[in-house]
Design a protein around this motif. Structure first.
Motif, PDB file in Angstrom:
ATOM      1  N   LYS A   1      40.872  20.265  39.721  1.00  0.00           N
ATOM      2  CA  LYS A   1      39.887  19.197  39.723  1.00  0.00           C
ATOM      3  C   LYS A   1      40.412  18.018  40.540  1.00  0.00           C
ATOM      4  N   GLY A   2      39.583  17.500  41.423  1.00  0.00           N
ATOM      5  CA  GLY A   2      39.969  16.366  42.253  1.00  0.00           C
ATOM      6  C   GLY A   2      40.396  16.746  43.649  1.00  0.00           C
ATOM      7  N   ASP A   3      40.751  18.011  43.862  1.00  0.00           N
ATOM      8  CA  ASP A   3      41.145  18.462  45.199  1.00  0.00           C
ATOM      9  C   ASP A   3      39.986  18.337  46.181  1.00  0.00           C
ATOM     10  N   ILE A   4      40.340  18.161  47.452  1.00  0.00           N
ATOM     11  CA  ILE A   4      39.389  18.345  48.536  1.00  0.00           C
ATOM     12  C   ILE A   4      39.666  19.720  49.107  1.00  0.00           C
ATOM     13  N   ILE A   5      38.629  20.554  49.160  1.00  0.00           N
ATOM     14  CA  ILE A   5      38.827  21.923  49.624  1.00  0.00           C
ATOM     15  C   ILE A   5      37.853  22.268  50.742  1.00  0.00           C
ATOM     16  N   GLU A   6      38.198  23.294  51.485  1.00  0.00           N
ATOM     17  CA  GLU A   6      37.321  23.867  52.502  1.00  0.00           C
ATOM     18  C   GLU A   6      37.132  25.346  52.183  1.00  0.00           C
ATOM     19  N   ILE A   7      35.894  25.783  52.174  1.00  0.00           N
ATOM     20  CA  ILE A   7      35.548  27.179  51.916  1.00  0.00           C
ATOM     21  C   ILE A   7      34.696  27.690  53.066  1.00  0.00           C
ATOM     22  N   SER A   8      34.971  28.896  53.514  1.00  0.00           N
ATOM     23  CA  SER A   8      34.113  29.538  54.506  1.00  0.00           C
ATOM     24  C   SER A   8      33.890  30.989  54.101  1.00  0.00           C
ATOM     25  N   GLY A   9      32.705  31.471  54.416  1.00  0.00           N
ATOM     26  CA  GLY A   9      32.333  32.841  54.071  1.00  0.00           C
ATOM     27  C   GLY A   9      30.839  33.015  54.221  1.00  0.00           C
ATOM     28  N   SER A  10      30.210  33.611  53.201  1.00  0.00           N
ATOM     29  CA  SER A  10      28.771  33.880  53.270  1.00  0.00           C
ATOM     30  C   SER A  10      28.123  33.725  51.905  1.00  0.00           C
ATOM     31  N   LEU A  11      26.884  33.262  51.920  1.00  0.00           N
ATOM     32  CA  LEU A  11      26.055  33.361  50.729  1.00  0.00           C
ATOM     33  C   LEU A  11      25.625  34.824  50.594  1.00  0.00           C
ATOM     34  N   VAL A  12      25.602  35.307  49.365  1.00  0.00           N
ATOM     35  CA  VAL A  12      25.323  36.733  49.169  1.00  0.00           C
ATOM     36  C   VAL A  12      24.374  36.972  48.007  1.00  0.00           C
ATOM     37  N   ASN A  13      23.723  38.120  48.054  1.00  0.00           N
ATOM     38  CA  ASN A  13      22.991  38.672  46.918  1.00  0.00           C
ATOM     39  C   ASN A  13      23.703  39.935  46.466  1.00  0.00           C
ATOM     40  N   VAL A  14      23.739  40.144  45.161  1.00  0.00           N
ATOM     41  CA  VAL A  14      24.469  41.271  44.578  1.00  0.00           C
ATOM     42  C   VAL A  14      23.510  42.170  43.804  1.00  0.00           C
ATOM     43  N   VAL A  15      23.712  43.477  43.902  1.00  0.00           N
ATOM     44  CA  VAL A  15      22.948  44.425  43.097  1.00  0.00           C
ATOM     45  C   VAL A  15      23.895  45.508  42.583  1.00  0.00           C
ATOM     46  N   SER A  16      23.730  45.884  41.323  1.00  0.00           N
ATOM     47  CA  SER A  16      24.533  46.950  40.743  1.00  0.00           C
ATOM     48  C   SER A  16      24.078  48.300  41.272  1.00  0.00           C
ATOM     49  N   ASN A  17      25.038  49.139  41.608  1.00  0.00           N
ATOM     50  CA  ASN A  17      24.718  50.475  42.101  1.00  0.00           C
ATOM     51  C   ASN A  17      24.299  51.434  40.986  1.00  0.00           C
ATOM     52  N   THR A  18      24.487  51.030  39.736  1.00  0.00           N
ATOM     53  CA  THR A  18      24.195  51.930  38.621  1.00  0.00           C
ATOM     54  C   THR A  18      22.865  51.641  37.944  1.00  0.00           C
ATOM     55  N   ASP A  19      22.540  50.371  37.716  1.00  0.00           N
ATOM     56  CA  ASP A  19      21.322  50.072  36.954  1.00  0.00           C
ATOM     57  C   ASP A  19      20.418  49.032  37.610  1.00  0.00           C
ATOM     58  N   GLY A  20      20.755  48.592  38.829  1.00  0.00           N
ATOM     59  CA  GLY A  20      19.880  47.671  39.541  1.00  0.00           C
ATOM     60  C   GLY A  20      19.992  46.218  39.133  1.00  0.00           C
ATOM     61  N   TRP A  21      20.935  45.876  38.251  1.00  0.00           N
ATOM     62  CA  TRP A  21      21.150  44.465  37.886  1.00  0.00           C
ATOM     63  C   TRP A  21      21.413  43.637  39.134  1.00  0.00           C
ATOM     64  N   ARG A  22      20.830  42.438  39.188  1.00  0.00           N
ATOM     65  CA  ARG A  22      20.929  41.612  40.384  1.00  0.00           C
ATOM     66  C   ARG A  22      21.479  40.219  40.071  1.00  0.00           C
ATOM     67  N   TRP A  23      22.143  39.661  41.080  1.00  0.00           N
ATOM     68  CA  TRP A  23      22.652  38.284  41.012  1.00  0.00           C
ATOM     69  C   TRP A  23      22.471  37.700  42.407  1.00  0.00           C
ATOM     70  N   ASN A  24      21.563  36.728  42.527  1.00  0.00           N
ATOM     71  CA  ASN A  24      21.203  36.193  43.837  1.00  0.00           C
ATOM     72  C   ASN A  24      21.682  34.759  44.024  1.00  0.00           C
ATOM     73  N   SER A  25      21.955  34.414  45.266  1.00  0.00           N
ATOM     74  CA  SER A  25      22.411  33.075  45.608  1.00  0.00           C
ATOM     75  C   SER A  25      21.243  32.156  45.924  1.00  0.00           C
ATOM     76  N   SER A  26      21.426  30.885  45.603  1.00  0.00           N
ATOM     77  CA  SER A  26      20.535  29.857  46.138  1.00  0.00           C
ATOM     78  C   SER A  26      20.772  29.761  47.647  1.00  0.00           C
ATOM     79  N   GLN A  27      19.752  29.368  48.371  1.00  0.00           N
ATOM     80  CA  GLN A  27      19.893  29.198  49.814  1.00  0.00           C
ATOM     81  C   GLN A  27      19.560  27.779  50.257  1.00  0.00           C
ATOM     82  N   THR A  28      19.564  26.846  49.308  1.00  0.00           N
ATOM     83  CA  THR A  28      19.307  25.450  49.623  1.00  0.00           C
ATOM     84  C   THR A  28      20.128  24.566  48.704  1.00  0.00           C
TER      85      THR A  28
END
Length: 212
Positions: free
Chosen positions: A163-190
């Motif tokens: 807590k309190g650190d200044i950080i830099e992150i790079s990568g991608s926003l992603v959506n996730v889906v389970s290969n077994t039962d279709g459970w999903r976890w989606n990212s905000s895009q705004t």
């Protein structure tokens, strides 16, 4: 000839000691990660806004039975307002930590000392007695972000963030889906949304603590 009953008892006792030690170590780390805090003083520490770029040909990844689809390139420089480690739940299979991040006036400790911030249940919450800056500025200049490490080096780097650190992150926003039962976890895009579904889900390729 040794007594099997005694040997079993000693083995069980040793296992209990190891378990208790692990619990103590885990509790100590939780205490450190929640109470260890960096103080940088008043003033805006991050003037940049998060950067997001659309992807023409989205890459995908597979991790522990989940398909992870990149939906936008994403990078952010921000102040860590709070961090929360997660160990149980389907989300924890992918994302071991959430960071509540702030930029602009939400990276100013003179502002932040007037805002009570907490995290639980994969949400970031804030409370004020009186607004040090407009409500909408708090909402659009801070966010809870779920971090998925792209590799073990990145995952290890999470442990150093406080807590309190200044950080830099790079990568991608992603959506996730389970290969077994279709459970999903989606990212905000705004950065302008609030409430359910407003958190960013980030495939983190790089994370750095900024030395000021």
């Amino acid at each position: 000839m040794s007594n099997p009953t005694v040997s079993l008892g000693e083995s069980e006792l040793s296992m209990k000691k190891i378990f208790i030690l692990l619990v103590i170590v885990g509790a100590a780390w939780e205490f450190y990660s929640h109470t260890g805090q960096i103080t940088l003083g008043p003033g805006v520490m991050v003037s940049e806004v998060p950067q997001q770029e659309s992807i023409d040909s989205a890459a995908s990844h597979n991790m522990d039975g989940y398909s992870i689809a990149e939906i936008a390139k994403f990078s952010i420089k921000a102040k860590v307002l709070s961090r929360k480690n997660y160990y149980i739940g389907r989300e924890a299979d992918l994302s071991p930590v959430d960071l509540a991040l702030g930029w602009g006036k939400m990276s100013d400790e003179a502002v932040l000392e007037k805002i009570e911030i907490s995290q639980s249940g994969r949400f970031y919450r804030w409370r004020v007695k009186s607004f040090p800056i407009p409500r909408r500025e708090i909402e659009t200049h801070s966010a809870n972000m779920h971090l998925i490490p792209a590799n073990n080096v990145v995952k290890s780097a999470f442990d150093s963030v406080r807590k309190g650190d200044i950080i830099e992150i790079s990568g991608s926003l992603v959506n996730v889906v389970s290969n077994t039962d279709g459970w999903r976890w989606n990212s905000s895009q705004t950065r302008n949304d609030t409430g359910q579904g407003a958190c960013e889900l980030i495939w983190v390729e790089n994370i750095n603590i900024v030395t000021l």
